[in-house]
Write a protein that holds these residues in place. Structure first.
Motif, PDB file in Angstrom:
ATOM      1  N   ASP A   1     -61.279 -34.083  48.685  1.00 35.74           N
ATOM      2  CA  ASP A   1     -60.821 -33.758  47.329  1.00 35.74           C
ATOM      3  C   ASP A   1     -59.569 -32.889  47.374  1.00 35.74           C
ATOM      4  OD1 ASP A   1     -62.942 -35.103  46.206  1.00 35.74           O
ATOM      5  OD2 ASP A   1     -64.004 -33.306  45.520  1.00 35.74           O
ATOM      6  N   VAL A   2     -58.730 -33.048  46.383  1.00 37.35           N
ATOM      7  CA  VAL A   2     -57.563 -32.173  46.238  1.00 37.35           C
ATOM      8  C   VAL A   2     -58.063 -30.868  45.628  1.00 37.35           C
ATOM      9  CG1 VAL A   2     -55.345 -31.845  45.086  1.00 37.35           C
ATOM     10  CG2 VAL A   2     -55.994 -34.113  45.909  1.00 37.35           C
ATOM     11  N   ILE A   3     -57.858 -29.762  46.338  1.00 45.78           N
ATOM     12  CA  ILE A   3     -58.316 -28.480  45.798  1.00 45.78           C
ATOM     13  C   ILE A   3     -57.164 -27.642  45.253  1.00 45.78           C
ATOM     14  CG2 ILE A   3     -60.481 -28.360  47.067  1.00 45.78           C
ATOM     15  CD1 ILE A   3     -59.138 -26.596  49.138  1.00 45.78           C
ATOM     16  N   ALA A   4     -55.936 -27.995  45.624  1.00 49.09           N
ATOM     17  CA  ALA A   4     -54.780 -27.272  45.089  1.00 49.09           C
ATOM     18  C   ALA A   4     -53.521 -28.113  45.297  1.00 49.09           C
ATOM     19  CB  ALA A   4     -54.622 -25.918  45.764  1.00 49.09           C
ATOM     20  N   ILE A   5     -52.523 -27.813  44.494  1.00 49.34           N
ATOM     21  CA  ILE A   5     -51.206 -28.438  44.639  1.00 49.34           C
ATOM     22  C   ILE A   5     -50.186 -27.310  44.700  1.00 49.34           C
ATOM     23  CG2 ILE A   5     -49.485 -29.947  43.582  1.00 49.34           C
ATOM     24  CD1 ILE A   5     -51.830 -31.350  42.134  1.00 49.34           C
ATOM     25  N   VAL A   6     -49.313 -27.366  45.700  1.00 54.70           N
ATOM     26  CA  VAL A   6     -48.257 -26.360  45.826  1.00 54.70           C
ATOM     27  C   VAL A   6     -46.924 -26.998  45.477  1.00 54.70           C
ATOM     28  CG1 VAL A   6     -49.510 -24.982  47.539  1.00 54.70           C
ATOM     29  CG2 VAL A   6     -47.973 -26.777  48.311  1.00 54.70           C
ATOM     30  N   GLN A   7     -46.037 -26.198  44.871  1.00 58.31           N
ATOM     31  CA  GLN A   7     -44.736 -26.696  44.447  1.00 58.31           C
ATOM     32  C   GLN A   7     -43.654 -25.702  44.834  1.00 58.31           C
ATOM     33  OE1 GLN A   7     -45.740 -26.887  40.255  1.00 58.31           O
ATOM     34  NE2 GLN A   7     -46.059 -29.088  40.394  1.00 58.31           N
ATOM     35  N   THR A   8     -42.508 -26.228  45.285  1.00 59.41           N
ATOM     36  CA  THR A   8     -41.407 -25.368  45.698  1.00 59.41           C
ATOM     37  C   THR A   8     -40.103 -26.169  45.777  1.00 59.41           C
ATOM     38  OG1 THR A   8     -40.669 -23.788  47.386  1.00 59.41           O
ATOM     39  CG2 THR A   8     -41.817 -25.754  48.170  1.00 59.41           C
ATOM     40  N   ASN A   9     -39.015 -25.461  45.906  1.00 57.89           N
ATOM     41  CA  ASN A   9     -37.725 -26.099  46.183  1.00 57.89           C
ATOM     42  C   ASN A   9     -37.338 -25.922  47.647  1.00 57.89           C
ATOM     43  OD1 ASN A   9     -36.984 -27.262  43.665  1.00 57.89           O
ATOM     44  ND2 ASN A   9     -36.636 -25.207  42.882  1.00 57.89           N
TER      45      ASN A   9
ATOM     46  N   TYR B   1     -40.146 -30.281  45.642  1.00 59.43           N
ATOM     47  CA  TYR B   1     -41.160 -30.657  46.635  1.00 59.43           C
ATOM     48  C   TYR B   1     -42.531 -30.175  46.188  1.00 59.43           C
ATOM     49  CZ  TYR B   1     -36.950 -31.208  49.403  1.00 59.43           C
ATOM     50  OH  TYR B   1     -35.709 -31.590  49.837  1.00 59.43           O
ATOM     51  N   SER B   2     -43.534 -30.976  46.485  1.00 63.78           N
ATOM     52  CA  SER B   2     -44.914 -30.569  46.231  1.00 63.78           C
ATOM     53  C   SER B   2     -45.799 -31.174  47.312  1.00 63.78           C
ATOM     54  CB  SER B   2     -45.375 -31.006  44.840  1.00 63.78           C
ATOM     55  OG  SER B   2     -45.455 -32.394  44.761  1.00 63.78           O
ATOM     56  N   ALA B   3     -46.946 -30.558  47.489  1.00 68.38           N
ATOM     57  CA  ALA B   3     -47.904 -31.052  48.478  1.00 68.38           C
ATOM     58  C   ALA B   3     -49.311 -30.728  47.991  1.00 68.38           C
ATOM     59  CB  ALA B   3     -47.659 -30.408  49.840  1.00 68.38           C
ATOM     60  N   LYS B   4     -50.252 -31.551  48.392  1.00 70.80           N
ATOM     61  CA  LYS B   4     -51.652 -31.355  47.999  1.00 70.80           C
ATOM     62  C   LYS B   4     -52.415 -30.709  49.135  1.00 70.80           C
ATOM     63  CE  LYS B   4     -51.589 -35.377  45.009  1.00 70.80           C
ATOM     64  NZ  LYS B   4     -52.071 -36.744  44.788  1.00 70.80           N
ATOM     65  N   LEU B   5     -53.282 -29.760  48.782  1.00 71.21           N
ATOM     66  CA  LEU B   5     -54.202 -29.186  49.751  1.00 71.21           C
ATOM     67  C   LEU B   5     -55.501 -29.963  49.629  1.00 71.21           C
ATOM     68  CD1 LEU B   5     -54.980 -27.075  51.862  1.00 71.21           C
ATOM     69  CD2 LEU B   5     -55.647 -25.569  49.981  1.00 71.21           C
ATOM     70  N   ILE B   6     -55.854 -30.674  50.693  1.00 68.63           N
ATOM     71  CA  ILE B   6     -57.048 -31.514  50.720  1.00 68.63           C
ATOM     72  C   ILE B   6     -58.172 -30.758  51.411  1.00 68.63           C
ATOM     73  CG2 ILE B   6     -57.990 -33.745  51.463  1.00 68.63           C
ATOM     74  CD1 ILE B   6     -55.625 -34.018  49.521  1.00 68.63           C
ATOM     75  N   SER B   7     -59.339 -30.751  50.783  1.00 69.66           N
ATOM     76  CA  SER B   7     -60.490 -30.056  51.356  1.00 69.66           C
ATOM     77  C   SER B   7     -60.992 -30.775  52.604  1.00 69.66           C
ATOM     78  CB  SER B   7     -61.610 -29.960  50.328  1.00 69.66           C
ATOM     79  OG  SER B   7     -62.736 -29.348  50.895  1.00 69.66           O
ATOM     80  N   LYS B   8     -61.230 -29.999  53.649  1.00 69.20           N
ATOM     81  CA  LYS B   8     -61.821 -30.542  54.875  1.00 69.20           C
ATOM     82  C   LYS B   8     -63.336 -30.390  54.846  1.00 69.20           C
ATOM     83  CE  LYS B   8     -57.715 -29.486  57.562  1.00 69.20           C
ATOM     84  NZ  LYS B   8     -57.112 -28.611  58.554  1.00 69.20           N
ATOM     85  N   ASN B   9     -63.817 -29.665  53.835  1.00 72.34           N
ATOM     86  CA  ASN B   9     -65.241 -29.356  53.726  1.00 72.34           C
ATOM     87  C   ASN B   9     -65.834 -29.927  52.448  1.00 72.34           C
ATOM     88  OD1 ASN B   9     -65.118 -27.577  56.034  1.00 72.34           O
ATOM     89  ND2 ASN B   9     -64.100 -26.116  54.693  1.00 72.34           N
ATOM     90  N   SER B  10     -67.137 -30.155  52.486  1.00 71.41           N
ATOM     91  CA  SER B  10     -67.900 -30.447  51.280  1.00 71.41           C
ATOM     92  C   SER B  10     -68.768 -29.234  51.011  1.00 71.41           C
ATOM     93  CB  SER B  10     -68.800 -31.670  51.466  1.00 71.41           C
ATOM     94  OG  SER B  10     -68.022 -32.832  51.544  1.00 71.41           O
TER      95      SER B  10
END
Length: 163
Positions: free
Chosen positions: A121-129, A63-72
């Protein structure tokens, strides 16, 4: 003639750090090994020859998910303790000594301090099982970012000299 070959070899080994064309030559020589994964195969053989378990290199998280920025704005600070906590929540670290470690869990930070980020913008991607950890990890990671309208001044390379 031998001396000229020696000098030429030494110059070629130094030039990649100063000359773009020499860098291209360097890239043509060594990058095919990286692209073809020959270097990775060599690395796996090196681990195996020392009795290591190459199965631990398989780090594809389910599993992975993107952290999307809410700010500029500019990333003016990142709370590294919170980033570590988010990684631990994903399974990349332990909260207790006997907790298992998920070797495929982790965080890919896409922007560093001083980077300009647009909202969305995508500021990070998290990955896990562990899919249950994604939401909590994303919230923790999101709270680690501090944004500003002004570009932050870079940290000094040398804080002080001790004599």
């Amino acid at each position: 003639n031998r001396i000229n070959q020696y000098i030429e070899t030494k110059i070629e080994s130094i030039i990649p750090f100063f000359d773009f064309f020499a860098f291209v030559k360097y890239k043509e020589r060594y990058c095919p090994n990286i692209v073809s994964e020959a270097a990775y195969e060599y690395f796996k053989n090196w681990i195996t020859s020392q009795g290591g378990n190459i199965e631990l290199l398989n780090t594809d998280a389910a599993y992975s998910a993107k952290l999307i920025s809410k700010n500029s704005g500019y990333v003016s600070a990142m709370d590294t303790k919170k980033i570590g906590e988010a990684a631990m929540i994903l399974g990349a670290g332990r909260s207790k000594l006997d907790d298992p470690i998920d070797y495929s869990a982790g965080i890919i930070l896409k922007h560093k301090t001083g980077s300009f980020v647009e909202s969305g913008d995508v500021i990070a991607i998290v990955q896990t099982n562990n899919p249950k950890s994604l939401d909590t990890a994303l919230k923790t990671l999101e709270s680690a970012y501090v944004f500003s309208d002004k570009k932050p001044s870079p940290d000094p390379l040398i804080y002080r000299i001790i004599k």
